[in-house]
Design an enzyme around this catalytic site. Structure first.
Site, PDB file in Angstrom:
ATOM      1  N   GLY A  72       0.787  -1.217   0.000  1.00  8.78           N
ATOM      2  CA  GLY A  72       0.000   0.000   0.000  1.00  8.78           C
ATOM      3  C   GLY A  72       0.823   1.272   0.000  1.00  8.78           C
ATOM      4  O   GLY A  72       0.481   2.252  -0.676  1.00  8.78           O
ATOM      5  N   ASN A 153      -8.526   3.785   8.309  1.00  7.49           N
ATOM      6  CA  ASN A 153      -7.894   2.656   8.975  1.00  7.49           C
ATOM      7  C   ASN A 153      -7.991   2.707  10.494  1.00  7.49           C
ATOM      8  O   ASN A 153      -7.818   1.681  11.154  1.00  7.49           O
ATOM      9  CB  ASN A 153      -6.412   2.580   8.580  1.00  7.49           C
ATOM     10  CG  ASN A 153      -5.681   3.888   8.815  1.00  7.49           C
ATOM     11  OD1 ASN A 153      -6.058   4.922   8.282  1.00  7.49           O
ATOM     12  ND2 ASN A 153      -4.630   3.848   9.615  1.00  7.49           N
ATOM     13  N   GLN A 181      -7.790  -0.610   3.504  1.00 11.36           N
ATOM     14  CA  GLN A 181      -8.686  -1.187   4.515  1.00 11.36           C
ATOM     15  C   GLN A 181     -10.018  -1.634   3.915  1.00 11.36           C
ATOM     16  O   GLN A 181     -10.677  -2.518   4.454  1.00 11.36           O
ATOM     17  CB  GLN A 181      -8.952  -0.166   5.623  1.00 11.36           C
ATOM     18  CG  GLN A 181      -7.749   0.153   6.473  1.00 11.36           C
ATOM     19  CD  GLN A 181      -7.258  -1.022   7.304  1.00 11.36           C
ATOM     20  OE1 GLN A 181      -8.002  -1.948   7.609  1.00 11.36           O
ATOM     21  NE2 GLN A 181      -5.993  -0.985   7.674  1.00 11.36           N
ATOM     22  N   SER A 201      -3.402  -3.562  -0.448  1.00  9.17           N
ATOM     23  CA  SER A 201      -2.260  -4.284   0.113  1.00  9.17           C
ATOM     24  C   SER A 201      -2.685  -5.680   0.536  1.00  9.17           C
ATOM     25  O   SER A 201      -3.707  -5.852   1.210  1.00  9.17           O
ATOM     26  CB  SER A 201      -1.707  -3.512   1.316  1.00  9.17           C
ATOM     27  OG  SER A 201      -0.530  -4.119   1.808  1.00  9.17           O
ATOM     28  N   GLY A 202      -1.891  -6.680   0.163  1.00  7.09           N
ATOM     29  CA  GLY A 202      -2.259  -8.070   0.393  1.00  7.09           C
ATOM     30  C   GLY A 202      -2.341  -8.482   1.848  1.00  7.09           C
ATOM     31  O   GLY A 202      -3.183  -9.300   2.225  1.00  7.09           O
ATOM     32  N   HIS A 203      -1.481  -7.925   2.702  1.00  7.01           N
ATOM     33  CA  HIS A 203      -1.425  -8.446   4.079  1.00  7.01           C
ATOM     34  C   HIS A 203      -2.623  -8.026   4.924  1.00  7.01           C
ATOM     35  O   HIS A 203      -2.766  -8.475   6.057  1.00  7.01           O
ATOM     36  CB  HIS A 203      -0.109  -8.051   4.753  1.00  7.01           C
ATOM     37  CG  HIS A 203      -0.016  -6.640   5.221  1.00  7.01           C
ATOM     38  ND1 HIS A 203      -0.185  -6.285   6.529  1.00  7.01           N
ATOM     39  CD2 HIS A 203       0.245  -5.496   4.553  1.00  7.01           C
ATOM     40  CE1 HIS A 203      -0.027  -4.979   6.666  1.00  7.01           C
ATOM     41  NE2 HIS A 203       0.232  -4.470   5.476  1.00  7.01           N
ATOM     42  N   THR A 239      11.776  -7.623 -10.918  1.00  2.36           N
ATOM     43  CA  THR A 239      11.222  -8.943 -11.201  1.00  2.36           C
ATOM     44  C   THR A 239       9.941  -9.157 -10.403  1.00  2.36           C
ATOM     45  O   THR A 239       9.911  -8.939  -9.184  1.00  2.36           O
ATOM     46  CB  THR A 239      12.245 -10.042 -10.849  1.00  2.36           C
ATOM     47  OG1 THR A 239      13.428  -9.832 -11.620  1.00  2.36           O
ATOM     48  CG2 THR A 239      11.682 -11.430 -11.139  1.00  2.36           C
ATOM     49  N   CYS A 325       1.288   1.762  11.864  1.00  9.09           N
ATOM     50  CA  CYS A 325       2.398   2.481  11.246  1.00  9.09           C
ATOM     51  C   CYS A 325       2.839   3.678  12.071  1.00  9.09           C
ATOM     52  O   CYS A 325       3.916   4.218  11.854  1.00  9.09           O
ATOM     53  CB  CYS A 325       2.015   2.938   9.839  1.00  9.09           C
ATOM     54  SG  CYS A 325       1.579   1.565   8.749  1.00  9.09           S
TER      55      CYS A 325
END
Length: 392
Positions: A72, A153, A181, A201-203, A239, A325
């Site tokens: 993110g 968030n 979120q 964001s994946g997590h 990559t 954060c």
């Protein structure tokens, strides 16, 4: 016996077994570089293309509108900086955001101010909803991008993104939303949202940390943030992280499949809100109904949130006072201050964020523990002693 309850899903989520199983072949067998021209590389490229198409199907967009990033924060930086730099050539040197954005957005805007851009920080009401009248008044034909989050968030308030996009487009500005979120917690269809760019964001939805994406609507051109090879249509060098991309695709599909269960999650959220706001001198932060299904933020007067977290942790409950954060900072939440919460009350906030894995028994355990902890901490406070004395 002490239970373990994880109620900090807004900070991060565990990688699910289904996601991990989907990723494993890319570590063990399908490990080729998608840019390689041999058979293993070509197979990896096919896997990459398939994952991109599956993600696009979930989000309601085209596959060639998806660009993979590290998460993110990178997506936020790329969207705002890329739009600002590209639009500056057209005389657009103004950025609009809100006072309750994630620091990945706020600090990006502050960095651009040092580069000569003007930034307007729009206020919110007491529920955390962006002031649309103020937004209309500050967006001009000099505005490059309007960056407003989809859902906050810390307090969970969901913003009127479609209206925000209309306001931006009326002046020829781009609209970007940080949906980190919201994705997985709100049914988002990019074909109808009106936004030009979206970050996720994946997590936050049971994929690994270190993978995210930026949606860039077809026809929108922004400057690159990371230069390198020809990956991601020469827009983002490096990559491709194939195992994590595959994991993200599966996580998004699972989140889509589990949308009906969000009603149950919201019911647990509402039960928590009812119980915790019944504690004297407490109040809900954020909109009562226009909020994420699993996020609760309650402020308790006469205590410090950090002390409450320690006691909850000893009881086996993982929670937070706001954004992970900014947890190293002792300053009160900028989000709560922007909604008008007094400085001293902002220090006593508790954020609980639930998921599909949360049970009613978990909620019961949280409720059983919070009130005694609040009472214990208040009894240690000289401010609370004054309140008790005044009652007598």
């Amino acid at each position: 016996m002490k239970r373990f309850v994880y109620a900090d899903n807004a900070a991060t989520t565990p990688v699910s077994r289904e996601v991990l199983d989907a990723m494993l072949p890319c570590f063990e067998r399908d490990f080729g570089n998608p840019s390689s021209q041999h058979s293993l590389g070509i197979e990896a490229k096919d896997i990459l293309d398939d994952a991109r198409a599956r993600i696009a199907a979930v989000l309601g967009c085209r596959a060639d509108e998806i660009y993979f990033t590290s998460g993110g924060t990178e997506s936020d930086n790329w969207a705002i900086k890329g739009a600002a730099m590209r639009m500056r050539a057209k005389g657009r040197t103004h950025i609009v955001t809100s006072k309750i954005e994630h620091h990945a957005v706020l600090h990006t805007c502050e960095a651009l101010e040092k580069e000569g851009f003007e930034v307007s920080y729009v206020g919110v009401d007491s529920d955390g909803v962006v002031d649309l009248n103020e937004l209309r008044s500050v967006v001009t034909d000099k505005t490059a991008v309007v960056a407003i989050m989809y859902a906050n968030n810390e307090i969970g308030t969901i913003e009127p993104i479609e209206e925000i996009a209309e306001i931006a487009h009326a002046k020829g500005a781009l609209c970007f939303t940080d949906a980190v979120q919201a994705v997985g917690n709100v049914d988002i269809d990019l074909s109808k949202s009106g936004v030009d760019m979206l970050a996720l964001s994946g997590h936050k939805l049971h994929a690994p940390k270190g993978i995210g994406l930026l949606y860039i609507r077809k026809g929108v051109v922004i400057s690159n943030l990371i230069e390198g090879g020809g990956q991601e249509k020469r827009k983002r060098g490096g990559t491709e992280n194939l195992p994590y991309i595959v994991g993200l695709a599966r996580a998004l599909e699972i989140a889509k499949e589990k949308m009906p269960d969000l009603e149950r999650v919201a019911a647990m959220r509402d039960r928590l809100i009812e119980a915790l706001t019944a504690i004297p001198y407490s109040s809900l932060n954020g909109h009562r109904t226009k909020r994420l299904p699993g996020l609760v933020n309650v402020g308790f007067e006469f205590i410090e949130g950090e002390s409450m977290l320690m006691w909850l942790d000893m009881a086996g409950i993982c929670a937070s006072t706001g954004s992970a954060c900014s947890s190293a900072s002792l300053d009160p939440s900028h989000v709560l201050l922007a909604t008008g919460v007094p400085h001293e009350r902002a220090h006593g906030s508790l954020r609980l964020s639930l998921s599909h894995d949360t049970t009613d028994a978990d909620v019961d355990y949280i409720i059983e523990n919070v009130a005694p902890i609040v009472e214990k901490l208040r009894n240690m406070s000289p401010l609370w002693e004054d309140v008790v004395k005044n009652k007598k």
